[in-house]
Design an enzyme around this catalytic site. Structure first.
Site, PDB file in Angstrom:
ATOM      1  N   SER A 110     -31.663  35.009 -40.607  1.00 53.48           N
ATOM      2  CA  SER A 110     -32.216  36.319 -40.939  1.00 53.48           C
ATOM      3  C   SER A 110     -30.505  36.881 -40.752  1.00 53.48           C
ATOM      4  O   SER A 110     -29.402  36.267 -41.750  1.00 53.48           O
ATOM      5  CB  SER A 110     -32.509  36.984 -39.242  1.00 53.48           C
ATOM      6  OG  SER A 110     -32.517  37.825 -39.197  1.00 53.48           O
ATOM      7  N   HIS A 113     -41.517  38.242 -39.775  1.00 50.92           N
ATOM      8  CA  HIS A 113     -39.680  37.915 -40.001  1.00 50.92           C
ATOM      9  C   HIS A 113     -39.636  36.753 -38.194  1.00 50.92           C
ATOM     10  O   HIS A 113     -38.698  35.965 -38.836  1.00 50.92           O
ATOM     11  CB  HIS A 113     -38.834  39.313 -39.624  1.00 50.92           C
ATOM     12  CG  HIS A 113     -37.171  38.699 -39.559  1.00 50.92           C
ATOM     13  ND1 HIS A 113     -36.662  38.180 -40.458  1.00 50.92           N
ATOM     14  CD2 HIS A 113     -36.653  38.959 -38.896  1.00 50.92           C
ATOM     15  CE1 HIS A 113     -35.191  38.156 -40.692  1.00 50.92           C
ATOM     16  NE2 HIS A 113     -35.525  38.875 -39.119  1.00 50.92           N
ATOM     17  N   ASP A 114     -40.566  37.129 -37.169  1.00 49.65           N
ATOM     18  CA  ASP A 114     -39.459  36.166 -35.955  1.00 49.65           C
ATOM     19  C   ASP A 114     -40.082  34.606 -36.884  1.00 49.65           C
ATOM     20  O   ASP A 114     -40.157  33.710 -35.890  1.00 49.65           O
ATOM     21  CB  ASP A 114     -40.469  36.625 -35.324  1.00 49.65           C
ATOM     22  CG  ASP A 114     -39.227  37.194 -34.293  1.00 49.65           C
ATOM     23  OD1 ASP A 114     -37.583  37.583 -34.824  1.00 49.65           O
ATOM     24  OD2 ASP A 114     -40.237  37.881 -33.278  1.00 49.65           O
ATOM     25  N   ASP A 137     -42.866  39.018 -43.884  1.00 51.59           N
ATOM     26  CA  ASP A 137     -41.275  39.534 -43.667  1.00 51.59           C
ATOM     27  C   ASP A 137     -41.126  40.962 -44.312  1.00 51.59           C
ATOM     28  O   ASP A 137     -41.237  40.435 -46.053  1.00 51.59           O
ATOM     29  CB  ASP A 137     -40.982  38.897 -43.595  1.00 51.59           C
ATOM     30  CG  ASP A 137     -39.146  39.111 -42.901  1.00 51.59           C
ATOM     31  OD1 ASP A 137     -39.181  40.114 -43.261  1.00 51.59           O
ATOM     32  OD2 ASP A 137     -38.088  37.781 -42.995  1.00 51.59           O
TER      33      ASP A 137
END
Length: 604
Positions: free
Chosen positions: A161, A359-360, A326
């Site tokens: 990220s 995304h995590d 994501d």
């Protein structure tokens, strides 16, 4: 055991004091890219493992927007770190071998100079007077910290990220300082959609009645509601639609009871309220605005030409990983980075990890067996102690040898590739052919593979492998970028045969294609005498209903194809792999495998 639906990448983080944090004040002024200046910077950081006497075993971990220096436990009784699954003894970033440094970001609120720090000009917290900072400013502070610690070149810089943004900046601004760059779930810049969520989050903080223009440090209440709303918005972007369904659909109207002042009609609302409320306990609103703006300002370019120029200074090896679900940092942005690196002939491996976590995913254990394994292999390939003299020689004769299950077609293909030639291997599998070429000293070697499991198998061989679908073309590669392009035992699984062959001839000066010959007499007999689809012989090991092969062709068929498409057959080698011989007469009947060296007729 059922998973707690309130589990998230924030679950292990708290406002507890960091017991093993170290701190150093760098007294030289920091001139910021925005034009401002900080007279000095204090950096909070944690270290793991030991720096060796050569000082060449250090790895820098860069955290994302809400992280801190506590990347992992220091011992079993320590509080968990935000990336415990990756960093620690025996883990992919192995602290038994490497000296790991994780600093808190410039602009943060966990010990490094940020908006909550004292402004020497006023004696009060900077608050809204803290200057605009960039990812480049953060990396400059990290560089100064490493200089202070006496660390020259890093084994690798690793981050996801916003941490991935820092990795990109490190590789392009300080190329001589790192041997490898591992970038997870990141991008060369944010999409407009991602920017929009950040804009709303910052406005939620600004419009909180307790914001007090950013000087809320001496007030009874700060902008807790605005910061919680900003974090709730963030958590929506960190999850995928699949993860949302898995967490909340089964009991969407039965939320968990939480002592929060946000809507709790739905289970997803209870979850978001919980995450927002917990975040306020450990984070500063001004830091959140400062760091999110720095992320939003990061921009390496929006066109292939701009990206190639941005990455031109980089000289390290790369591992780029994205995650299929994501949508905040979508995989196509990682592929843009990889495309620019390919354009620059950089050493890069890439994989899009199939995941439902959004995304995590890069922080969660769900898909760790794959992405963690890739990071482990990548870092081991960078470490000086990995390349022990004699390993390749020993492997030649062992059961784990790169030549195990000997393939006669590989012998002949290797002979066809001249010393020093660069090779692109399409459908490279676990990299057995490329490993042989590497062992005997060929030039730049790159593999293309679609199956992520096979990519995971290839990376420990110290190869560069890029995940891609051959049927979508090789547009990331330039005309004649390689001396030789190989398609070995893959043609029968290709949908767009004509397109793939055309791309091979565009990208390679020489093209080598091998495939099983379905006109081989033993296979003919299985069909004619037994009345069954040929299988269980040589290359045909799958049953008709679960095979990846969609083409069933013969040597004669492929020769017809070459004539129809104007392709020049420079050489044809027909093999009976069972007998270990080359067939010179009646190859269509007596050979079970064929190798063609191709060119365009006009080039012959």
């Amino acid at each position: 055991m059922a998973k707690d639906i309130f589990e998230s990448s924030d679950a292990v983080r708290s406002s507890q004091p960091l017991r093993y944090v170290q701190s150093v004040t760098l007294n030289d002024p920091l001139h910021l890219e925005s034009g401002g200046t900080l007279p000095n910077v204090t950096v909070a950081f944690e270290t793991y493992g030991k720096l060796n006497t050569a000082g060449d075993n250090a790895i820098l971990i860069c955290h994302a927007i809400s992280g801190d220096s506590h990347v992992a436990r220091h011992h079993e009784e320590d509080d968990p770190g935000w990336w415990d699954i990756l960093v620690g003894p025996g883990k992919p970033v192995d602290t038994n071998r490497f000296f790991v440094i994780c600093p808190n970001l410039l602009g943060g609120c966990r010990g490094t100079t940020g908006p909550g720090s004292r402004n020497p000009a006023t004696g009060k917290p900077y608050g809204p007077d803290f200057p605009t900072i960039t990812i480049g400013d953060m990396v400059e502070v990290e560089r100064r910290l490493l200089d202070h610690l006496g660390i020259g070149q890093l084994v690798a810089v690793v981050g996801g990220s916003v941490g991935g943004h820092q990795v990109l900046a490190w590789a392009t601004r300080h190329p001589a300082r790192l041997r490898g760059a591992a970038v997870l779930a990141s991008s060369p810049r944010l999409t407009s959609q991602a920017l929009a969520f950040d804009v709303v989050g910052r406005n939620a903080i600004r419009r909180d009645p307790h914001y007090h223009g950013g000087q809320y440090y001496d007030q009874p209440h700060g902008p807790e509601v605005g910061l919680a709303l900003a974090r709730m918005i963030g958590h929506i972007t960190y999850l995928s639609p699949e993860a949302m369904s898995q967490k909340f659909e089964a009991d969407r109207l039965h939320p968990r009871e939480e002592a929060i002042e946000f809507e709790k009609t739905f289970s997803v609302g209870s979850y978001l309220g919980h995450q927002g409320t917990k975040f306020v306990e450990r984070f500063d609103a001004n830091s959140y605005m400062t760091l999110s703006l720095a992320m939003d300002l990061f921009d390496l370019g929006g066109t292939p030409e701009q990206l190639a120029a941005s990455f031109s200074p980089a000289c390290c090896r790369w591992l780029v990983l994205s995650f299929s679900s994501d949508w905040l940092f979508p995989p196509n942005q990682s592929r843009d980075v990889v495309g620019a690196l390919i354009h620059n002939n950089a050493a890069v491996s890439y994989c899009e990890i199939e995941s439902d976590c959004g995304h995590d995913a890069f922080l969660l254990p769900d898909d760790f067996d794959r992405y963690g394994g890739m990071i482990r292999a990548f870092i081991q390939n960078l470490a000086p102690a990995t390349h022990v003299a004699g390993v390749e020689k020993d492997e030649q004769h062992g059961r784990t040898s790169i030549f195990h299950e000997h393939r006669l077609d590989y012998d002949r293909i290797v002979e066809l590739i001249p010393p020093g030639a660069s090779v692109l291997d399409l459908g490279c599998g676990t990299g057995r052919l490329l490993a042989r070429l590497k062992h005997i000293g060929r030039g730049r070697l790159v593999g293309i593979e679609l199956d992520e499991g096979k990519i995971l198998g290839a990376l420990p061989r110290n190869l560069d492998v890029i995940q891609a679908d051959l049927n979508e073309g090789l547009r990331a590669f330039a005309d004649k970028q390689f001396d030789c392009v190989v398609l070995s035992q893959t043609l029968q699984a290709v949908k767009d045969v004509e397109g793939v062959i055309a791309e091979m001839l565009r990208v390679g000066a020489t093209c080598i294609v091998s495939f099983p010959n379905l006109a081989f007499h033993k296979l003919r007999n299985i069909l004619a005498e037994e009345g069954r689809a040929p299988r269980a012989y040589g290359w045909l090991r799958d049953k008709w209903y679960d095979t990846a092969d969609i083409r069933f062709l013969s040597i004669a068929d492929f020769e017809d194809f070459c004539r129809e498409k104007g392709l020049h057959v420079q050489r044809r080698i027909a093999l009976n792999t069972e007998a270990g011989t080359e067939i010179t007469e009646d190859a269509n009947q007596d050979a079970d495998l064929a190798i063609f060296v191709l060119g365009r007729a006009e080039e012959s």
